[in-house]
Write an enzyme that holds these catalytic residues in place. Structure first.
Site, PDB file in Angstrom:
ATOM      1  N   TYR A  25     -28.201   1.172 -47.852  1.00  0.00           N
ATOM      2  CA  TYR A  25     -28.207   1.736 -49.301  1.00  0.00           C
ATOM      3  C   TYR A  25     -27.484   3.138 -49.420  1.00  0.00           C
ATOM      4  O   TYR A  25     -28.265   4.083 -49.782  1.00  0.00           O
ATOM      5  CB  TYR A  25     -29.860   1.726 -49.539  1.00  0.00           C
ATOM      6  CG  TYR A  25     -30.020   1.849 -50.960  1.00  0.00           C
ATOM      7  CD1 TYR A  25     -30.107   0.724 -51.806  1.00  0.00           C
ATOM      8  CD2 TYR A  25     -30.663   2.989 -51.403  1.00  0.00           C
ATOM      9  CE1 TYR A  25     -30.209   0.861 -53.013  1.00  0.00           C
ATOM     10  CE2 TYR A  25     -31.119   3.104 -52.850  1.00  0.00           C
ATOM     11  CZ  TYR A  25     -30.742   1.713 -53.826  1.00  0.00           C
ATOM     12  OH  TYR A  25     -31.129   1.909 -55.023  1.00  0.00           O
ATOM     13  N   SER A  54     -33.110   5.943 -46.195  1.00  0.00           N
ATOM     14  CA  SER A  54     -32.830   5.501 -47.429  1.00  0.00           C
ATOM     15  C   SER A  54     -33.901   4.614 -48.008  1.00  0.00           C
ATOM     16  O   SER A  54     -34.043   4.330 -49.266  1.00  0.00           O
ATOM     17  CB  SER A  54     -31.361   4.445 -47.248  1.00  0.00           C
ATOM     18  OG  SER A  54     -30.137   5.376 -46.883  1.00  0.00           O
ATOM     19  N   ASP A  84     -18.309   0.083 -41.763  1.00  0.00           N
ATOM     20  CA  ASP A  84     -17.743  -0.955 -41.159  1.00  0.00           C
ATOM     21  C   ASP A  84     -17.864  -0.868 -39.552  1.00  0.00           C
ATOM     22  O   ASP A  84     -18.018  -1.899 -38.926  1.00  0.00           O
ATOM     23  CB  ASP A  84     -16.143  -0.769 -41.433  1.00  0.00           C
ATOM     24  CG  ASP A  84     -15.849  -0.932 -42.748  1.00  0.00           C
ATOM     25  OD1 ASP A  84     -16.567  -1.957 -43.692  1.00  0.00           O
ATOM     26  OD2 ASP A  84     -14.964  -0.299 -43.435  1.00  0.00           O
ATOM     27  N   HIS A 109     -15.179  -4.364 -47.665  1.00  0.00           N
ATOM     28  CA  HIS A 109     -13.866  -4.372 -46.908  1.00  0.00           C
ATOM     29  C   HIS A 109     -13.559  -5.301 -45.768  1.00  0.00           C
ATOM     30  O   HIS A 109     -14.626  -5.784 -45.387  1.00  0.00           O
ATOM     31  CB  HIS A 109     -13.710  -2.716 -46.134  1.00  0.00           C
ATOM     32  CG  HIS A 109     -14.031  -1.723 -46.989  1.00  0.00           C
ATOM     33  ND1 HIS A 109     -13.158  -1.272 -47.858  1.00  0.00           N
ATOM     34  CD2 HIS A 109     -15.139  -0.569 -46.938  1.00  0.00           C
ATOM     35  CE1 HIS A 109     -13.604  -0.102 -48.482  1.00  0.00           C
ATOM     36  NE2 HIS A 109     -14.559   0.268 -48.040  1.00  0.00           N
ATOM     37  N   GLY A 135     -17.876   4.505 -53.227  1.00  0.00           N
ATOM     38  CA  GLY A 135     -18.874   3.869 -53.283  1.00  0.00           C
ATOM     39  C   GLY A 135     -19.646   4.485 -54.774  1.00  0.00           C
ATOM     40  O   GLY A 135     -20.124   3.465 -55.620  1.00  0.00           O
ATOM     41  N   GLU A 196      -5.786   5.902 -46.460  1.00  0.00           N
ATOM     42  CA  GLU A 196      -6.786   7.047 -46.120  1.00  0.00           C
ATOM     43  C   GLU A 196      -6.287   7.814 -44.932  1.00  0.00           C
ATOM     44  O   GLU A 196      -6.442   8.919 -45.140  1.00  0.00           O
ATOM     45  CB  GLU A 196      -8.249   6.515 -46.023  1.00  0.00           C
ATOM     46  CG  GLU A 196      -8.264   5.631 -44.804  1.00  0.00           C
ATOM     47  CD  GLU A 196      -9.823   4.715 -44.796  1.00  0.00           C
ATOM     48  OE1 GLU A 196     -10.401   4.715 -45.696  1.00  0.00           O
ATOM     49  OE2 GLU A 196     -10.164   4.244 -43.781  1.00  0.00           O
ATOM     50  N   GLU A 232      -6.438  23.481 -56.069  1.00  0.00           N
ATOM     51  CA  GLU A 232      -5.726  22.926 -56.930  1.00  0.00           C
ATOM     52  C   GLU A 232      -5.149  21.465 -56.787  1.00  0.00           C
ATOM     53  O   GLU A 232      -4.710  21.001 -57.679  1.00  0.00           O
ATOM     54  CB  GLU A 232      -4.513  23.668 -57.443  1.00  0.00           C
ATOM     55  CG  GLU A 232      -5.018  25.277 -58.053  1.00  0.00           C
ATOM     56  CD  GLU A 232      -3.698  25.825 -58.598  1.00  0.00           C
ATOM     57  OE1 GLU A 232      -2.591  25.410 -58.925  1.00  0.00           O
ATOM     58  OE2 GLU A 232      -4.111  27.105 -58.888  1.00  0.00           O
TER      59      GLU A 232
END
Length: 330
Positions: A25, A54, A84, A109, A135, A196, A232
């Protein structure tokens, strides 16, 4: 290129009629659970480890919380939305020993299936339902009447209806409002990890840190260096998301565009390409996944790295700037 599917093309009954356990969660688990409930999925339970922080959040959101073993016995489908790297332990210790026959497994994933962390039984539908983005953004876009682009794949179709369940799940979390495309577990995994590592997190952070240090070494104040090399980034990312790379170049100053084009090829030179090749090799041959899962299972993963980051000059400059702009130093 395959044409996308939209909510109007998809029957949501396969997920609406399903007893669904969502394991985890965090950002993904909470977003998916709330969106699916709003899309008419009535039989959702949240599965958490004993003592999970959670639990109170899930209960406050109106969900029944159960243990992992109980979820495996109860659910028609499990959406495994924990991190994961935790999947092998969760599967081996809680799901596999107790799972209901014919139970489907849904993942956001491809990591744990592609790298063999989970060995699915023959009676299980193994489904990828990936909304591409953080998410929390799943819920944010859903509440706007939109969604994140979705990708589905079927690793194993024991029931003969795995595709329909994957599409219904993605439509239920809003992806059908913007488009759902087919993929494979391998493609989603390789693309996600590579993107990533070399751009969205690893590459961007490396450039931000190194450029900040170089400006400060040239006598520029840390505040100014942070603004121009870190703060920026958001504005340029927003332009690229809205207009593409070509559109971003058209929107910025001619001076910025000219200077960028002078150095772009040098930054993306042979050494960077070799770094990309090494990263891709580790992703493709599974060595990155093995190292990461072993590090996680050994405990305290990256604790020291995170502590060192907090002590960097770039972090002090950022905290000072944010305190002035936003009124806090988070």
């Amino acid at each position: 290129m395959t044409d996308p599917l939209y909510t109007k093309d998809i029957d949501l009954d396969p997920i609406r009629k399903c007893r669904l356990a969502i394991l985890g969660y965090g950002n993904h688990g909470r977003s998916h659970a709330l969106c699916l409930r709003d899309s008419g999925v009535r039989d959702i339970r949240i599965a958490l480890r004993d003592g999970s922080p959670s639990r109170s959040k899930a209960e406050a959101d109106g969900f029944e919380v159960i243990g992992l073993d109980e979820a495996a016995r109860w659910a028609d489908a499990i959406a495994l939305l924990a991190a994961d790297e935790a999947h092998r332990q969760i599967w081996d210790q809680h799901i596999a020993p107790h799972r209901k026959p014919g139970q489907a497994l849904i993942l956001c994933h491809g990591f744990s299936i592609h790298y063999g962390l989970i060995e699915p039984p023959a009676d299980a539908d193994i489904i990828l339902a990936a909304a591409k983005g953080p998410g929390g953004a799943v819920r944010q876009e859903f509440e706007k009447g939109k969604g994140l682009i979705g990708f589905w794949a079927v690793h194993q179709d024991a029931s003969g209806h795995a595709r329909e369940l994957a599409l219904a799940y993605l439509a239920g979390i809003g992806s059908g409002e913007v488009g759902i495309f087919p993929t494979t577990f391998r493609e989603e995994t390789v693309s996600d990890l590579f993107g990533e590592q070399v751009v969205l997190v690893g590459g961007m952070v490396a450039l931000a840190k190194a450029s900040f240090d170089r400006l400060v070494a040239a006598g520029v104040s840390p505040r100014m260096a942070y603004i121009d090399c870190v703060h920026e980034i958001k504005y340029l990312a927003d332009l690229i998301q809205a207009r593409g790379i070509a559109g971003m170049y058209e929107a910025i100053s001619d001076t910025a565009e000219y200077g960028a084009r002078q150095i772009e090829d040098a930054i993306a030179g042979p050494e960077l390409r070799r770094t990309f090749d090494r990263a891709m090799t580790a992703i493709e041959d599974g060595s990155f996944a093995r190292r990461w899962v072993e590090t996680y299972e050994a405990g305290n993963a990256m604790t020291a790295d995170r502590a060192r980051d907090r002590e960097l000059p770039v972090e002090a400059a950022g905290a000072e700037l944010r305190s002035r702009i936003y009124g806090d130093a988070k």
